[in-house]
Design a protein around this motif. Structure first.
Motif, PDB file in Angstrom:
ATOM      1  N   UNK B  57       0.852  -1.190   0.000  1.00 55.99           N
ATOM      2  CA  UNK B  57       0.000   0.000   0.000  1.00 55.99           C
ATOM      3  C   UNK B  57       0.885   1.236   0.000  1.00 55.99           C
ATOM      4  N   UNK B  58       0.390   2.289  -0.621  1.00 50.86           N
ATOM      5  CA  UNK B  58       1.190   3.495  -0.783  1.00 50.86           C
ATOM      6  C   UNK B  58       0.438   4.716  -0.272  1.00 50.86           C
ATOM      7  N   UNK B  59       1.218   5.716   0.162  1.00 48.87           N
ATOM      8  CA  UNK B  59       0.620   6.991   0.536  1.00 48.87           C
ATOM      9  C   UNK B  59       0.910   8.011  -0.550  1.00 48.87           C
ATOM     10  N   UNK B  60       0.283   9.171  -0.434  1.00 47.98           N
ATOM     11  CA  UNK B  60       0.452  10.188  -1.472  1.00 47.98           C
ATOM     12  C   UNK B  60       1.803  10.871  -1.385  1.00 47.98           C
ATOM     13  N   UNK B  61       2.510  10.755  -0.270  1.00 49.53           N
ATOM     14  CA  UNK B  61       3.784  11.468  -0.134  1.00 49.53           C
ATOM     15  C   UNK B  61       4.985  10.525  -0.193  1.00 49.53           C
ATOM     16  N   UNK B  62       4.835   9.397  -0.878  1.00 50.57           N
ATOM     17  CA  UNK B  62       5.984   8.553  -1.195  1.00 50.57           C
ATOM     18  C   UNK B  62       6.264   7.422  -0.231  1.00 50.57           C
ATOM     19  N   UNK B  63       5.545   7.331   0.861  1.00 49.48           N
ATOM     20  CA  UNK B  63       5.716   6.196   1.766  1.00 49.48           C
ATOM     21  C   UNK B  63       4.965   4.978   1.220  1.00 49.48           C
ATOM     22  N   UNK B  64       5.457   3.821   1.593  1.00 53.41           N
ATOM     23  CA  UNK B  64       4.759   2.586   1.261  1.00 53.41           C
ATOM     24  C   UNK B  64       4.961   1.593   2.399  1.00 53.41           C
ATOM     25  N   UNK B  65       4.040   0.657   2.513  1.00 55.75           N
ATOM     26  CA  UNK B  65       4.162  -0.378   3.532  1.00 55.75           C
ATOM     27  C   UNK B  65       3.708  -1.696   2.916  1.00 55.75           C
ATOM     28  N   UNK B  66       4.334  -2.762   3.354  1.00 57.30           N
ATOM     29  CA  UNK B  66       4.000  -4.077   2.819  1.00 57.30           C
ATOM     30  C   UNK B  66       3.520  -4.989   3.924  1.00 57.30           C
ATOM     31  N   UNK B  67       2.339  -5.537   3.722  1.00 59.45           N
ATOM     32  CA  UNK B  67       1.770  -6.487   4.664  1.00 59.45           C
ATOM     33  C   UNK B  67       2.379  -7.855   4.408  1.00 59.45           C
ATOM     34  N   UNK B  68       2.990  -8.420   5.426  1.00 57.36           N
ATOM     35  CA  UNK B  68       3.596  -9.736   5.316  1.00 57.36           C
ATOM     36  C   UNK B  68       2.975 -10.628   6.371  1.00 57.36           C
ATOM     37  N   UNK B  74       4.420  -5.208   9.095  1.00 56.81           N
ATOM     38  CA  UNK B  74       3.844  -4.153   8.253  1.00 56.81           C
ATOM     39  C   UNK B  74       4.825  -2.988   8.285  1.00 56.81           C
ATOM     40  N   UNK B  75       6.006  -3.211   7.738  1.00 61.51           N
ATOM     41  CA  UNK B  75       7.071  -2.209   7.789  1.00 61.51           C
ATOM     42  C   UNK B  75       6.784  -1.055   6.834  1.00 61.51           C
TER      43      UNK B  75
END
Lengths: 116, 115
Positions: B57-68, B74-75
Motif C-alpha cells: 500500500x502506498x501513501x500520497x507522499x511517497x511512503x509505502x508499507x508491505x503487509x507480510x 507491516x514495515x
C-alpha cells in the motif's frame, strides 16, 4: 475546518485540582475515542463512545477518570484530584461508525495536560 | 488481545537516504493495519492502511508499507526522505470485539531527518 476539535490545547494545573477536557468530533461521526499519550510511550486507549453510551470503559486508569458524551456529539473527559502521573497529551478521535473496522479514526490535536 | 511492536524508538537518517520503520503485530487472524504520522504539537494523521487485496500500500507522499502475513509485519518504507518527514510514526492494528473497533498502537518511532 471540519476536523476533530479539542480544547483547551494546553492546560497547566496544580496537583489535586479537577480538570475537564473537551472534544468536538466530526459532525455525523457516531464513534468517539479518548487516548492518552505519555512521554516516551505510545497511545493508551481510555474509553470509547458509540453515540452517548460507553460500552468500553476498560482503559480508564482509575476512578478519578470519567467521561461523558451528550447529544451524540461533544464529549468531556474529567480527571478529579489530579496527580503528577496524569501529565500527558490527551487525544480524541472520531470515526463514522465504531463497528466498521475499515473506517480510519480522525484525531484532534490533543490537550497537553501538565500537573505541577 | 492484539499487540504491536515497533522495534526502533528513534531512527536518525540523512536527507535523501532511504528509511524503513519496522512494525510487527501479534495476531495471526485477519487484521487491518494502519500507519499514522504525528507532526510536532499535532494530532495523528492517517498515512496509509491495509484492509485487504494488494499487500503493498502506498501513501500520497511517497511512503509505502508491505503487509507480510507470514512474518506478521507491516514495515513502512520510503526510498528518499525529506526534512519535512521528521515526525513520529505509529503503527496500529484494529481489534474488533464487543461490536466495535479499537485501535491498538505501537509505542511509536521518532524519525529524525538531518540535512
Amino acid at each position: 475546518g471540519a476536523g476533530v476539535s479539542q480544547s483547551p490545547s494546553n492546560k497547566v494545573t496544580e496537583k489535586g485540582k479537577d480538570v475537564e477536557l473537551r472534544c468536538d468530533p466530526i459532525s455525523g461521526h457516531t464513534a468517539l475515542y479518548w487516548y492518552r499519550q505519555s512521554l516516551g510511550q505510545g497511545l493508551e486507549f481510555l474509553i470509547y463512545f458509540q453515540g452517548n453510551s460507553a460500552p468500553d470503559k476498560s482503559g480508564l486508569p482509575s476512578d478519578r477518570f470519567s467521561a461523558e458524551r451528550t447529544g451524540g456529539s461533544v464529549s468531556t473527559l474529567t480527571i478529579q484530584r489530579t496527580q503528577q502521573e496524569d501529565s500527558a497529551v490527551y487525544l480524541c478521535a472520531s470515526s463514522p461508525r465504531g463497528g466498521d473496522s475499515n473506517q480510519p479514526q480522525h484525531f484532534g490535536d490533543g490537550t497537553r495536560l501538565s500537573i505541577l | 488481545a492484539q499487540s504491536v511492536t515497533q522495534l526502533d524508538s528513534q531512527v536518525p537518517v540523512f536527507e535523501e537516504a532511504p528509511v524503513e520503520l519496522r512494525c510487527n503485530y501479534s495476531s495471526s487472524v485477519s487484521v487491518y493495519l494502519f500507519w499514522y504520522v504525528q507532526y510536532p504539537n499535532q494530532g495523528l494523521q492517517l498515512l496509509l492502511k491495509y484492509l485487504s487485496g494488494s499487500t503493498l500500500v502506498e501513501s500520497i507522499n511517497g511512503f509505502e508499507a508491505e503487509f507480510n502475513k507470514s512474518q506478521t509485519s507491516f514495515h513502512l518504507r520510503k526510498p528518499s526522505v525529506h526534512i519535512s518527514d521528521t515526525a513520529e510514526y505509529f503503527c496500529a492494528v484494529n481489534e474488533f470485539s464487543g461490536g466495535y473497533n479499537k485501535l491498538i498502537f505501537g509505542a511509536g518511532t521518532r524519525l529524525a531527518v538531518h540535512p
